[in-house]
Structure formats: structure tokens, C-alpha cells
Design a protein around this motif. Structure first.
Motif, PDB file in Angstrom:
ATOM      1  N   GLU A  33       5.539  13.939   4.337  1.00 42.41           N
ATOM      2  CA  GLU A  33       5.242  13.801   2.834  1.00 42.41           C
ATOM      3  C   GLU A  33       6.310  13.116   2.118  1.00 42.41           C
ATOM      4  N   VAL A  34       7.545  13.817   2.295  1.00 41.34           N
ATOM      5  CA  VAL A  34       8.688  13.079   1.792  1.00 41.34           C
ATOM      6  C   VAL A  34       8.718  11.469   1.919  1.00 41.34           C
ATOM      7  N   GLU A  35       8.341  10.946   3.063  1.00 45.48           N
ATOM      8  CA  GLU A  35       8.432   9.513   3.168  1.00 45.48           C
ATOM      9  C   GLU A  35       7.208   8.877   2.439  1.00 45.48           C
ATOM     10  N   GLU A  36       6.167   9.675   2.373  1.00 46.91           N
ATOM     11  CA  GLU A  36       5.223   9.144   1.499  1.00 46.91           C
ATOM     12  C   GLU A  36       5.437   9.143  -0.018  1.00 46.91           C
ATOM     13  N   ARG A  37       6.017  10.232  -0.499  1.00 40.52           N
ATOM     14  CA  ARG A  37       6.599  10.298  -1.741  1.00 40.52           C
ATOM     15  C   ARG A  37       7.421   9.081  -2.211  1.00 40.52           C
ATOM     16  N   ALA A  38       8.163   8.819  -1.179  1.00 35.14           N
ATOM     17  CA  ALA A  38       9.391   7.850  -1.423  1.00 35.14           C
ATOM     18  C   ALA A  38       8.629   6.258  -1.781  1.00 35.14           C
ATOM     19  N   VAL A  39       7.355   6.194  -1.053  1.00 36.62           N
ATOM     20  CA  VAL A  39       6.760   4.890  -1.122  1.00 36.62           C
ATOM     21  C   VAL A  39       6.102   4.814  -2.475  1.00 36.62           C
ATOM     22  N   LYS A  40       5.496   5.917  -2.810  1.00 31.20           N
ATOM     23  CA  LYS A  40       4.786   6.292  -4.135  1.00 31.20           C
ATOM     24  C   LYS A  40       5.748   5.951  -5.372  1.00 31.20           C
ATOM     25  N   GLN A  41       7.015   6.507  -5.241  1.00 33.31           N
ATOM     26  CA  GLN A  41       7.741   6.299  -6.209  1.00 33.31           C
ATOM     27  C   GLN A  41       8.724   5.003  -6.343  1.00 33.31           C
ATOM     28  N   ALA A  42       8.703   4.599  -5.292  1.00 33.48           N
ATOM     29  CA  ALA A  42       9.316   2.867  -5.315  1.00 33.48           C
ATOM     30  C   ALA A  42       8.208   1.964  -5.806  1.00 33.48           C
ATOM     31  N   ALA A  43       6.992   2.087  -5.699  1.00 30.23           N
ATOM     32  CA  ALA A  43       5.977   1.325  -6.424  1.00 30.23           C
ATOM     33  C   ALA A  43       5.934   1.803  -7.942  1.00 30.23           C
ATOM     34  N   TYR A  44       6.026   2.993  -8.233  1.00 30.68           N
ATOM     35  CA  TYR A  44       6.043   3.299  -9.910  1.00 30.68           C
ATOM     36  C   TYR A  44       7.189   2.754 -10.368  1.00 30.68           C
ATOM     37  N   GLN A  45       8.300   2.738  -9.496  1.00 31.67           N
ATOM     38  CA  GLN A  45       9.674   2.271 -10.397  1.00 31.67           C
ATOM     39  C   GLN A  45       9.407   0.942 -10.380  1.00 31.67           C
ATOM     40  N   ALA A  46       8.746   0.203  -9.440  1.00 34.41           N
ATOM     41  CA  ALA A  46       8.722  -1.152  -9.565  1.00 34.41           C
ATOM     42  C   ALA A  46       7.670  -1.892 -10.365  1.00 34.41           C
ATOM     43  N   GLY A  47       7.153  -0.783 -11.209  1.00 29.46           N
ATOM     44  CA  GLY A  47       6.126  -1.337 -12.359  1.00 29.46           C
ATOM     45  C   GLY A  47       4.732  -0.900 -12.317  1.00 29.46           C
ATOM     46  N   ALA A  48       4.305  -0.138 -11.227  1.00 29.36           N
ATOM     47  CA  ALA A  48       2.996   0.115 -11.033  1.00 29.36           C
ATOM     48  C   ALA A  48       2.436   1.247 -12.041  1.00 29.36           C
ATOM     49  N   ARG A  49       1.252   1.265 -12.540  1.00 27.86           N
ATOM     50  CA  ARG A  49       0.984   2.311 -13.453  1.00 27.86           C
ATOM     51  C   ARG A  49       0.098   3.351 -12.604  1.00 27.86           C
ATOM     52  N   GLN A  50      -0.558   3.028 -11.612  1.00 22.58           N
ATOM     53  CA  GLN A  50      -1.530   3.988 -10.552  1.00 22.58           C
ATOM     54  C   GLN A  50      -1.132   3.508  -9.228  1.00 22.58           C
ATOM     55  N   VAL A  51      -0.826   4.412  -8.567  1.00 21.27           N
ATOM     56  CA  VAL A  51      -0.697   4.248  -6.874  1.00 21.27           C
ATOM     57  C   VAL A  51      -1.495   4.936  -5.926  1.00 21.27           C
ATOM     58  N   LYS A  52      -2.187   4.374  -5.299  1.00 26.22           N
ATOM     59  CA  LYS A  52      -3.051   5.035  -4.180  1.00 26.22           C
ATOM     60  C   LYS A  52      -2.398   4.637  -2.920  1.00 26.22           C
ATOM     61  N   VAL A  53      -2.042   5.742  -1.758  1.00 25.51           N
ATOM     62  CA  VAL A  53      -1.561   5.376  -0.735  1.00 25.51           C
ATOM     63  C   VAL A  53      -2.561   5.728   0.484  1.00 25.51           C
ATOM     64  N   ILE A  54      -2.716   4.570   1.487  1.00 23.95           N
ATOM     65  CA  ILE A  54      -3.566   4.764   2.351  1.00 23.95           C
ATOM     66  C   ILE A  54      -2.763   4.609   3.780  1.00 23.95           C
ATOM     67  N   GLU A  55      -3.439   5.172   4.759  1.00 21.22           N
ATOM     68  CA  GLU A  55      -2.972   4.954   6.264  1.00 21.22           C
ATOM     69  C   GLU A  55      -3.430   3.595   6.980  1.00 21.22           C
ATOM     70  N   GLU A  56      -2.283   3.196   7.581  1.00 16.21           N
ATOM     71  CA  GLU A  56      -2.548   1.938   8.110  1.00 16.21           C
ATOM     72  C   GLU A  56      -3.602   1.547   8.925  1.00 16.21           C
ATOM     73  N   PRO A  57      -4.035   2.395  10.142  1.00 14.87           N
ATOM     74  CA  PRO A  57      -5.079   2.233  11.152  1.00 14.87           C
ATOM     75  C   PRO A  57      -6.444   2.073  10.170  1.00 14.87           C
ATOM     76  N   TYR A  58      -6.533   2.879   9.155  1.00 15.35           N
ATOM     77  CA  TYR A  58      -7.563   2.882   8.177  1.00 15.35           C
ATOM     78  C   TYR A  58      -7.810   1.462   7.503  1.00 15.35           C
ATOM     79  N   SER A  59      -7.014   1.081   7.084  1.00 13.06           N
ATOM     80  CA  SER A  59      -6.879  -0.341   6.642  1.00 13.06           C
ATOM     81  C   SER A  59      -7.121  -1.543   7.444  1.00 13.06           C
ATOM     82  N   ALA A  60      -6.401  -1.118   8.392  1.00 19.19           N
ATOM     83  CA  ALA A  60      -6.415  -2.332   9.814  1.00 19.19           C
ATOM     84  C   ALA A  60      -8.019  -2.352  10.176  1.00 19.19           C
ATOM     85  N   ALA A  61      -8.617  -1.099  10.270  1.00 19.48           N
ATOM     86  CA  ALA A  61     -10.189  -1.279  10.703  1.00 19.48           C
ATOM     87  C   ALA A  61     -11.017  -1.756   9.773  1.00 19.48           C
TER      88      ALA A  61
END
Length: 328
Positions: free
Chosen positions: A109-137
Motif C-alpha cells: 500500500e505504501v508503494e502504491e501511495r508513493a506512485v499516486k502521490q508522485a503523479a499528483y505532485q507532477a500535475g495530475a488532478r485525478q489518478v487511478k492505479v491499476i495492476e500491470e497484468p490486468y492492463s497487459a491482458a
């Protein structure tokens, strides 16, 4: 136009950015070059990759992602900001920039939160996180919405994600921190041990692409490559010739770890879905799946048909595009 929708495959080795309505607009290495004295960003992406192992004292070229997760938060934020701007997000300062980011399926959860936070800090207004195998499929064109089971093996730079999907979700999964980077490290170790020759990451990657193999018989005509590096005994530059059978020996441990994880996921798959996978087979995605003979090796070990996705490197990014179409 009210803002821009972006899908980001935030990989250990490279970052791909998908813009809704345009497709993949950016594919660059996950490398940032920074001036240590001023902490200013000098180069990002391909320009920074050219600097790896070649920088003067005041400049450092770093890869902020390690094993699929953020290792250097500040640098990741710098990198994301640059890529978001390059993809066109800066044109919409007052509107919403909506972002879908992919993460390995085994992160905390901590690693996931770090990714979300980095995206928000980079200028995103809305962030959705999905798992790689789901996206790859999704990106590989699999129909995961129905009741039939699908199996995907996504081998990236830092992680390998294996999952069985059905009814729009992941049924069983396994994520291990073995991928293209570990392959490169194995080649570096092998050449150092066998030839007393020190080579860098870029050279190791070139060797992997040219003569790397996952099957013991090697490549046809036992392909060879000249490898240049520093002799650890004399300290002078030296060239040696490496063939594909040697590369098989170097990569064997990492390849075996991924094959074992695939078997483990199959063992935990419900029998009804196992029957579907027996018919449909396994689909491989990610840059690491392009190592010569990997699909053959996996097919031999599991007894299942194995196929490589049409565009293995882009599958995760294309999957984020499909999520963008249906989520926001």
C-alpha cells in the motif's frame, strides 16, 4: 477540450505514455540526469540514458524506479512531470489532467501511495492505479470480461507479473522482482567471472538482445557478439566474443525463477479456468518476454500453448488506454 486523459506505464526500464484519442505518444527510458551541485534536471529519457556510466563528477544519471517501484521519490516526480508536459498536459493548466498509472501486482500500500502521490505532485488532478497484468491482458487484446479464463505473463524491466483473469478481474496472481534488469545483471556477472571483464548495463542489454536465449540449444548458428569492456587484471580496454549458449547459462537462474512462478500460479488456478487456459494457452507480454526462445521454454515446461503478444512492449500502455475509455 476539457483537460487531457493520460495512461502511464511507469516501468523500471522505460516509461510509455498513452494519450486518449492519440495512442502512445511517448516511449522513453526511465533515466534522469541531475547536476549534483544545483539539483537541477539536465536530461530525461533517451538523452539521459546516453549518459549512463559516462558522466563527469558533478552529473549523475539515475534510474529512479527499481524492481517496479519508486526507489528515488524526488527524481521520479521530476521524471513524471517532464513526461506529462512532453505528452501535452501543460496545455491545460486550469483543467483536469486525468491519469491512469500501472503498478506491479505485488506492491505494498505504501508503494502504491508513493506512485499516486508522485503523479499528483507532477500535475495530475485525478489518478487511478491499476495492476500491470490486468492492463497487459487488455492491451494484448484478451477478452477478460467474460467467464472464460485467460493467463498473461508480463515480464518487465524490474518485475514479472503472472496472472489468471476472468470476469473482468484477477483470479490468481504472482509478482516477482525478476525481469530484464536481472537478466542484464546476470550477463554482467557471467562475463566478469568467465573473462575478468567489466561491462556496463547498456552493453549487457545489447548482449541480451543480440545473443540472449532461454533455451539450452541456443540460437540458430550459435550467434556471437563482440563485447568490449575493461580488463579487471590489467585495467585496460579489452574485447571478448560471447555466444548464445553462454548467454543461456548466464540467464538460466532468472528464467527458471519466472517459469517456476508460472507453474505456481497454474497450481492455484481453479480447475474450470485451468481447462480454459489449456484451450487458449498463455500470452506473454513485456520486453523481457522477447528474449529468444522464452515462449518455447515456457511451453515445454508447462505443456501449454504459449504465444507472444503482437506488440509486447506496448501492451501495458495500450491497456491503460482501454481503461481510460471506460473509467472516466
Amino acid at each position: 477540450m476539457f483537460g487531457i486523459d493520460l495512461g502511464i506505464d511507469l516501468g523500471t526500464a522505460s516509461v510509455l505514455v498513452y494519450v486518449k484519442g492519440k495512442g502512445i505518444v511517448l516511449h522513453e527510458p526511465s533515466v534522469v540526469a541531475i547536476d549534483k551541485n544545483t539539483n537541477k534536471r539536465i536530461a530525461v529519457g533517451e538523452d539521459a540514458r546516453m549518459m549512463l556510466g559516462r558522466t563527469p563528477g558533478n552529473i549523475v544519471a539515475v534510474r529512479p524506479m527499481r524492481d517496479g517501484v519508486i526507489a528515488d521519490y524526488v527524481t521520479t516526480e521530476l521524471m513524471l512531470k517532464y513526461f506529462l508536459e512532453k505528452a501535452g498536459a501543460r496545455k491545460f493548466p486550469f483543467f483536469k489532467t486525468r491519469v491512469v498509472v500501472c503498478i506491479p501486482s505485488g506492491v505494498t500500500e505504501v508503494e502504491e501511495r508513493a506512485v499516486k502521490q508522485a503523479a499528483y505532485q507532477a500535475g495530475a488532478r485525478q489518478v487511478k492505479v491499476i495492476e500491470e497484468p490486468y492492463s497487459a491482458a487488455l492491451g494484448a487484446g484478451l477478452d477478460i470480461a467474460g467467464p472464460a479464463g485467460n493467463m498473461v505473463v508480463d515480464i518487465g524491466g524490474g518485475t514479472s507479473d503472472i496472472a489468471v483473469l476472468a470476469l473482468g478481474g484477477i483470479v490468481t496472481k504472482r509478482s516477482l522482482r525478476v525481469g530484464g534488469d536481472k537478466f542484464d545483471e546476470a550477463i554482467i556477472r557471467h562475463i566478469r567471472r568467465e573473462y575478468n571483464l567489466m561491462i556496463g548495463e547498456r552493453t549487457a542489454e545489447e548482449v541480451k538482445i543480440a545473443v540472449g536465449t532461454a533455451i539450452p540449444e541456443g540460437r540458430p548458428e550459435n550467434a556471437e557478439i563482440d563485447v568490449r569492456g575493461r580488463d579487471l587484471v590489467t585495467g585496460l580496454p579489452k574485447t571478448v566474443t560471447v555466444n548464445s549458449k553462454e548467454c543461456y547459462t548466464a540467464l538460466e537462474e532468472s528464467v527458471e525463477a519466472i517459469v517456476s512462478a508460472v507453474k505456481e500460479v497454474l497450481e492455484h488456478t481453479p480447475p474450470e479456468l485451468s481447462a480454459d487456459i489449456l484451450n487458449k494457452g498463455i500470452v506473454m507480454t513485456g520486453g523481457g518476454s522477447m528474449v529468444y526462445g522464452f515462449d518455447i521454454r515456457l511451453s515445454r515446461e508447462t505443456g501449454l500453448p504459449v504465444s507472444l503478444a503482437e506488440d509486447p512492449i506496448s501492451c501495458v500502455a495500450l491497456g491503460t488506454g482501454k481503461v481510460l475509455d471506460h473509467s472516466f
